[in-house]
Design an enzyme around this catalytic site. Structure first.
Site, PDB file in Angstrom:
ATOM      1  NE  ARG A 327      -3.731  -0.011   2.450  1.00 54.71           N
ATOM      2  CZ  ARG A 327      -4.718   0.144   3.338  1.00 54.71           C
ATOM      3  NH1 ARG A 327      -4.947  -0.817   4.241  1.00 54.71           N
ATOM      4  NH2 ARG A 327      -5.467   1.219   3.327  1.00 54.71           N
ATOM      5  CB  ALA A 328       4.207   1.976   1.423  1.00 54.28           C
ATOM      6  CE  LYS A 329       6.304  -1.809  -3.158  1.00 58.05           C
ATOM      7  NZ  LYS A 329       7.226  -2.891  -3.616  1.00 58.05           N
ATOM      8  CB  CYS A 413       1.242 -12.045  -6.874  1.00 57.69           C
ATOM      9  SG  CYS A 413       1.692 -11.875  -8.619  1.00 57.69           S
ATOM     10  N   GLY A 416       0.971  -9.593 -11.007  1.00 60.76           N
ATOM     11  CA  GLY A 416       0.189 -10.616 -11.691  1.00 60.76           C
ATOM     12  C   GLY A 416       0.906 -11.305 -12.821  1.00 60.76           C
ATOM     13  CD1 TRP A 417       5.343  -9.837 -13.449  1.00 61.49           C
ATOM     14  CD2 TRP A 417       4.231  -8.355 -14.698  1.00 61.49           C
ATOM     15  NE1 TRP A 417       5.863  -8.607 -13.178  1.00 61.49           N
ATOM     16  CE2 TRP A 417       5.204  -7.665 -13.931  1.00 61.49           C
ATOM     17  CE3 TRP A 417       3.434  -7.618 -15.566  1.00 61.49           C
ATOM     18  CZ2 TRP A 417       5.393  -6.282 -14.000  1.00 61.49           C
ATOM     19  CZ3 TRP A 417       3.612  -6.241 -15.629  1.00 61.49           C
ATOM     20  CH2 TRP A 417       4.580  -5.594 -14.859  1.00 61.49           C
ATOM     21  CG  ASP A 418       7.143 -12.484 -11.692  1.00 64.71           C
ATOM     22  OD1 ASP A 418       7.566 -12.951 -12.763  1.00 64.71           O
ATOM     23  OD2 ASP A 418       7.433 -11.347 -11.283  1.00 64.71           O
ATOM     24  NE  ARG A 459      10.304 -11.582 -12.985  1.00 59.62           N
ATOM     25  CZ  ARG A 459      10.268 -10.271 -12.870  1.00 59.62           C
ATOM     26  NH1 ARG A 459      11.298  -9.542 -13.284  1.00 59.62           N
ATOM     27  NH2 ARG A 459       9.226  -9.666 -12.345  1.00 59.62           N
TER      28      ARG A 459
END
Length: 733
Positions: A327-329, A413, A416-418, A459
């Site tokens: 939430r800080a980001k 997550c 949403g891509w890992d 990655r």
């Protein structure tokens, strides 16, 4: 006319854009020690200590007197000089290569050459896959043969979205619709152009939702249970931030997913039941077996994680603490107050930085001399198997909700891509036998990993100017490891074998094919990779008998429920340990381009030699190449099957010959000198390592027999014990 023009352009591209480089020899008598692929150009040939070393635009090749090291350049993560005269090469698949030189100057020269060769490309065309495809097209055009279709994936891959919607039986009349809001990637650059959403959700609402989700990755439906209509959706985290923002359209879309399931013509109607608003498995790696087992038991009620159907389960891959910290980001998680018809579960999966650290620890362990006394505790300290366990548990919770409780699930997550594709793809693999076929597995990878924007370039480190090491992480490799664990537990449920997965690991990084280039489908479209590179599925095609699982039965379990506890997981020795990689038979089915006049279905069945990991895809798979006799380490194979395998070994042996792609490590013709030692520093025998690993499961033989089940497992405890005695005798001898 258009096709002829295209071929002419490809020929010009091959000759002018990818010209062959001048070969530099340290000694005029030296010859290139391997057969080059189309478009491959050897640049340097020299001498190491008791070896010939060669560098091309695709590979590093070191030929010792009794062994061969052969590795694609993009598989090498780093090169450094150690002990003045020794080069130490670390590979992205956990292998380590050492090469000794006679002089310091010579060592430094090769250090500079290799560091220049493995540097991320300044432009994507510098990757070998483009030169390989262009020269293949030139060769076949000059021979007036049309083999271009063999570079491409099959129809099941290219038409996957339409086929999948029809196959899974979505009710497109009342419950669902296909939205083209992302046509030409105008909404989200990392999403596919077509997505499935509830029928009554408008594109205007989707635009509002996109403004509230990380990277505009809105909830999109990716799977429907064909029997009960429950669906799996995926998305990015909501951008709640410290201010606690809410979005009415987002909440409406999330709730509409559950309503669409209920209105689906084939869904089962079930009563809603209130349950806990959220549950935190932030210590998923330390979750006791009893706690996890109870969470997926058949018991119903508020205390059970798997509560009644149609109450949407939101599975957040992160821990609750990590979700709040986001939430800080500007990120965060769904608020229970805004999701009264939902349940939020936090799985506590590690982020890419923790996974990268764990993998580096695993690689360090596998490159050291093993100490039988504390090797297993050292393996545990890497936490690699613990991370696999949490991932498997997360996927199993999704399976339980969808299959047994008939509940829709939303997975996300942070971005949403890992972790999201790991969970969703694994859950679909467990739920649907189609994805356990060779064809279906290809569709699964293309859909969940490629279409939904897993950042392969970042990655894997082969993207343009992808120098940021903090972005690198073996996310896809970790998922393939979980698939391998499932293969071990359900040996008859997968149409493809372990060699298929090992080859996929290698070519995820090799850049011989263009399948895993770029970070998303939009980038691949802009770079025209499908038209300018070959597809890895042309090698891993269903007709290739090299990758067939001979134990496969289409009548095996429909839905798989694996054992996820760490004690039931095994280190993937074929990938992480030296000299233990299963590979492909010595026949032409290894090549993406079949030999003219031959039929892939008619190719003879060969043995799986352990050392040939990177095939010469067009010429190396010669039936005259000798294969290695290897004892199967799978105790689930019965005596009759072992006899059949031995007969295949004898029938596949041929006269001696050199294999230009004989392994990513060492050949089994003999132990290599110091310069060729790979992974295990002192060249520990394979039997010793297997004996060490086997100790991990010596107390679980009965449990393994129970997991395998069936008449073929009768008496397997005695076979395992006898197998251990044989190995102990061989070690003493």
């Amino acid at each position: 006319q258009d096709e002829e023009t295209q071929h002419s352009l490809e020929c010009i591209q091959a000759n002018q854009i990818f010209p062959r480089k001048q070969l530099i020899r340290e000694d005029e008598n030296l010859q290139v020690p391997f057969i080059e692929l189309h478009g491959e150009s050897t640049e340097y040939v020299g001498r190491a200590e008791d070896a010939i070393i060669a560098l091309s635009n695709y590979r590093l090749h070191i030929k010792f007197k009794e062994s061969v090291v052969n590795v694609p350049l993009q598989l090498i993560e780093s090169v450094e000089c150690r002990d003045i005269f020794q080069l130490h090469l670390t590979c992205k698949d956990c292998k380590v290569i050492r090469c000794q030189f006679s002089t310091f100057e010579q060592c430094q020269d090769w250090l500079k050459r290799l560091n220049n060769a493995i540097r991320p490309p300044s432009k994507i065309e510098d990757l070998f896959s483009f030169a390989y495809h262009a020269w293949c097209m030139e060769v076949y055009a000059s021979e007036k043969e049309q083999h271009g279709d063999l570079c491409r994936p099959g129809e099941h891959v290219t038409s996957r979205f339409k086929n999948e919607v029809e196959r899974m039986g979505f009710d497109m009349n009342n419950a669902w619709r296909i939205s083209n809001i992302n046509e030409k990637y105008k909404l989200c650059g990392s999403y596919p152009q077509e997505i499935i959403v509830p029928a009554w959700i408008t594109d205007k609402e989707l635009e509002s939702v996109a403004s509230f989700r990380s990277w505009k990755r809105i909830p999109a439906v990716v799977y429907r249970h064909q029997s009960n209509g429950a669906v799996i959706s995926r998305c990015g985290q909501p951008e709640v931030s410290w201010w606690g923002w809410r979005n009415a359209d987002d909440e409406h879309l999330v709730q509409s997913v559950a309503k669409a399931c209920a209105s689906d013509s084939r869904s089962n109607s079930n009563k809603l039941m209130n349950g806990n608003c959220s549950r935190d498995f932030s210590n998923g790696g330390d979750l006791s077996d009893a706690e996890f087992d109870s969470s997926i038991s058949n018991a119903s009620g508020a205390e059970s994680l798997a509560i009644q159907p149609q109450k949407l389960l939101i599975l957040d891959a992160r821990s609750y603490a990590a979700a709040v910290a986001n939430r800080a980001k500007g990120g965060g998680c769904e608020c229970p107050e805004s999701s009264i018809t939902c349940e939020v579960v936090f799985m506590g999966m590690a982020n890419i930085h923790s996974i990268r650290k764990s993998f580096q620890s695993l690689r360090l362990l596998c490159t050291q001399m093993p100490d039988p006394g504390n090797w297993l505790s050292a393996l545990e300290s890497t936490k690699w198997l613990q991370h696999l366990s949490v991932l498997l548990k997360s996927a199993l919770l999704v399976v339980h909700a969808v299959d047994r409780d008939q509940r829709p699930v939303l997975v996300h997550c942070s971005d949403g891509w890992d972790r999201t594709p790991q969970i969703v793809a694994l859950a679909k693999l467990l739920l649907d036998p189609y994805y356990r076929t060779t064809e279906g597995f290809q569709v699964l990878v293309e859909t969940e990993w490629l279409d939904f924007g897993h950042k392969f370039a970042d990655r894997c480190g082969h993207g343009e100017n992808s120098d940021d090491l903090n972005e690198r992480c073996p996310v896809f490799l970790q998922w393939l490891d979980c698939v391998h664990q499932l293969q071990r537990q359900f040996p008859c449920s997968f149409e493809f074998n372990e060699a298929f997965l090992v080859k996929l690991v290698q070519h995820t990084y090799s850049c011989l094919f263009g399948t895993f280039l770029c970070n998303n489908a939009k980038e691949r479209g802009e770079k025209h990779t499908q038209e300018r590179t070959c597809s890895v599925w042309s090698l891993l095609r269903a007709a290739n008998k090299a990758f067939k699982n001979l134990l496969y039965s289409s009548q095996s379990e429909s839905v798989l429920y694996p054992v996820c506890h760490v004690r039931n997981l095994m280190l993937w020795s074929a990938v992480y340990l030296p000299c233990s990689s299963p590979s492909t038979p010595a026949d032409d089915t290894c090549a993406p381009y079949p030999v003219p006049g031959s039929s892939p279905e008619d190719q003879p069945l060969g043995r799986l030699p352990k050392t040939r990991s990177f095939d010469n895809l067009t010429t190396a798979c010669d039936s005259s190449v000798p294969t290695a006799n290897r004892r199967s380490s799978d105790p689930s194979l019965n005596e009759k099957w072992q006899e059949h395998r031995r007969s295949l070994e004898l029938s596949s042996l041929g006269p001696p010959g050199d294999d230009p792609f004989e392994g990513d490590s060492l050949s089994r013709q003999g132990r290599a000198p110091l310069g060729a030692e790979l992974s295990v520093a002192a060249g520990v025998a394979e039997g010793q390592m297997e004996n060490i690993l086997q100790e991990a499961t010596k107390d679980d033989v009965g449990l393994e027999e129970h997991l395998r089940g069936g008449p073929e497992t009768a008496g397997k405890g005695d076979e395992v014990a006898l197998d251990k005695e044989k190995r102990a005798d061989s070690l003493c001898g």
